[in-house]
Design a protein around this motif. Structure first.
Motif, PDB file in Angstrom:
ATOM      1  N   TYR A 184      -5.771  -6.841   7.354  1.00  0.00           N
ATOM      2  CA  TYR A 184      -6.791  -6.261   6.480  1.00  0.00           C
ATOM      3  C   TYR A 184      -8.046  -7.127   6.622  1.00  0.00           C
ATOM      4  O   TYR A 184      -8.014  -8.304   6.237  1.00  0.00           O
ATOM      5  CB  TYR A 184      -6.355  -6.288   5.013  1.00  0.00           C
ATOM      6  N   ASN A 185      -9.106  -6.559   7.137  1.00  0.00           N
ATOM      7  CA  ASN A 185     -10.367  -7.308   7.278  1.00  0.00           C
ATOM      8  C   ASN A 185     -10.156  -8.660   7.948  1.00  0.00           C
ATOM      9  O   ASN A 185     -10.577  -9.705   7.436  1.00  0.00           O
ATOM     10  CB  ASN A 185     -11.051  -7.456   5.907  1.00  0.00           C
ATOM     11  N   ARG A 225       0.836  -1.211   0.000  1.00  0.00           N
ATOM     12  CA  ARG A 225       0.000   0.000   0.000  1.00  0.00           C
ATOM     13  C   ARG A 225       0.867   1.256   0.000  1.00  0.00           C
ATOM     14  O   ARG A 225       1.860   1.333   0.716  1.00  0.00           O
ATOM     15  CB  ARG A 225      -0.892  -0.016   1.247  1.00  0.00           C
ATOM     16  N   PRO A 264       0.308  -6.555   7.993  1.00  0.00           N
ATOM     17  CA  PRO A 264      -0.813  -5.824   8.591  1.00  0.00           C
ATOM     18  C   PRO A 264      -2.023  -6.737   8.657  1.00  0.00           C
ATOM     19  O   PRO A 264      -1.998  -7.856   8.138  1.00  0.00           O
ATOM     20  CB  PRO A 264      -1.065  -4.694   7.589  1.00  0.00           C
TER      21      PRO A 264
HETATM   22  C1  LIG Z   1      -8.538  -2.634   3.599  1.00  0.00           C
HETATM   23  C2  LIG Z   1      -8.123  -2.472   5.031  1.00  0.00           C
HETATM   24  C3  LIG Z   1      -8.686  -3.268   5.985  1.00  0.00           C
HETATM   25  C4  LIG Z   1      -8.301  -3.152   7.313  1.00  0.00           C
HETATM   26  N1  LIG Z   1      -8.839  -4.004   8.234  1.00  0.00           N
HETATM   27  C5  LIG Z   1      -8.330  -3.999   9.490  1.00  0.00           C
HETATM   28  C6  LIG Z   1      -8.763  -4.986  10.427  1.00  0.00           C
HETATM   29  O1  LIG Z   1      -9.571  -5.837  10.150  1.00  0.00           O
HETATM   30  N2  LIG Z   1      -8.196  -4.973  11.659  1.00  0.00           N
HETATM   31  C7  LIG Z   1      -7.253  -4.061  12.026  1.00  0.00           C
HETATM   32  O2  LIG Z   1      -6.760  -4.117  13.146  1.00  0.00           O
HETATM   33  N3  LIG Z   1      -6.839  -3.108  11.150  1.00  0.00           N
HETATM   34  C8  LIG Z   1      -7.350  -3.065   9.905  1.00  0.00           C
HETATM   35  N4  LIG Z   1      -6.927  -2.128   9.001  1.00  0.00           N
HETATM   36  C9  LIG Z   1      -5.938  -1.134   9.451  1.00  0.00           C
HETATM   37  C10 LIG Z   1      -4.546  -1.591   9.057  1.00  0.00           C
HETATM   38  O3  LIG Z   1      -4.094  -2.629   9.876  1.00  0.00           O
HETATM   39  C11 LIG Z   1      -3.581  -0.402   9.138  1.00  0.00           C
HETATM   40  O4  LIG Z   1      -4.051   0.606   8.253  1.00  0.00           O
HETATM   41  C12 LIG Z   1      -2.179  -0.789   8.744  1.00  0.00           C
HETATM   42  O5  LIG Z   1      -1.324   0.319   8.858  1.00  0.00           O
HETATM   43  C13 LIG Z   1      -2.126  -1.305   7.310  1.00  0.00           C
HETATM   44  O6  LIG Z   1      -0.839  -1.717   6.979  1.00  0.00           O
HETATM   45  P1  LIG Z   1       0.033  -0.909   5.898  1.00  0.00           P
HETATM   46  O7  LIG Z   1       0.003   0.526   6.335  1.00  0.00           O
HETATM   47  O8  LIG Z   1       1.419  -1.495   5.995  1.00  0.00           O
HETATM   48  O9  LIG Z   1      -0.596  -1.154   4.569  1.00  0.00           O
HETATM   49  C14 LIG Z   1      -7.323  -2.189   7.678  1.00  0.00           C
HETATM   50  C15 LIG Z   1      -6.771  -1.363   6.692  1.00  0.00           C
HETATM   51  C16 LIG Z   1      -7.152  -1.516   5.380  1.00  0.00           C
HETATM   52  C17 LIG Z   1      -6.490  -0.643   4.336  1.00  0.00           C
END
Ligand SMILES: Cc1cc2nc3c(=O)[nH]c(=O)nc-3n(C[C@H](O)[C@H](O)[C@H](O)COP(=O)(O)O)c2cc1C
Length: 184
Positions: A85-86, A12, A83
């Protein structure tokens, strides 16, 4: 020395994962007990597995797939930086793993996660996936909270107490990586 890949599982734009992967790389390298290397999925732009690729892109895509497989085959163990995601790992990492199987068999893995609950649900998801790929995942995981280990949810400032857990995860990972090497 064992070769351990640190897999950066987010592509991302503006990802938090990069700072987390750099931190774990520095931490692990300071122990001086294995060769550690970050593998960034951004460097391996893989199409969705099975999607048709035509024209001039074909050779490039094939080279990328082969480079990804070769890189992952070169390690004795892995640290997945992921991370949540969902409540699962991100699609980029799942797709990249779907390209692999023998490259990972009889190797070990540890997890570093981040999210509102430290990425723990992504870890549980990854444990299921890696079971099918015959990867032995160690118990201890490192879990960074978006709320308390990041400023403004985006500037990585890990709390000191993570050091103990990180050492425990690495100790377990190196033991199992070493043991599994003997049966490959
Ligand atoms: C599509 C999407 C879904 C997410 N779903 C969750 C989730 O289910 N649980 C959670 O703790 N964080 C969730 N997050 C928050 C991410 O863990 C957080 O934005 C994290 O920094 C994403 O990693 P990245 O910045 O390395 O891409 C979600 C973020 C995105 C973009």
């Amino acid at each position: 020395m064992l070769n351990i890949g640190i897999i950066l599982g987010s592509v991302r734009e503006g990802r938090n994962g990069e700072a987390v992967a750099k931190w774990i790389n520095e931490f692990a390298k300071n122990r001086g007990d294995a060769n550690y290397e970050i593998v960034d999925l951004i460097d391996y732009p893989l199409p969705m597995l099975g999607a048709k690729v035509t024209g001039d892109d074909q050779a490039l895509v094939e080279a990328t797939i082969n480079a990804w497989k070769e890189k992952m085959a070169s390690f004795d163990g892995y640290i997945f930086v992921t991370p949540e995601y969902n409540h699962a790992i991100g699609g980029a990492l799942k797709n990249a793993l779907d390209y692999l199987n023998p490259e990972l068999n009889n190797k070990a893995a540890g997890f570093v996660g981040y999210g509102s609950l430290g990425g723990t649900r992504a870890h549980e998801n990854l444990r299921l996936i890696l079971g099918e790929l015959q990867v032995a995942d160690v118990r201890t995981a490192v879990t960074f909270s978006l709320m308390s280990d990041f400023e403004n949810l985006s500037v990585f400032k890990p709390a000191d107490y993570h050091a103990d857990n990180t050492n425990e995860m690495l100790d377990q990972l190196l033991k199992w990586s070493s043991a599994l090497k003997t049966i490959r």
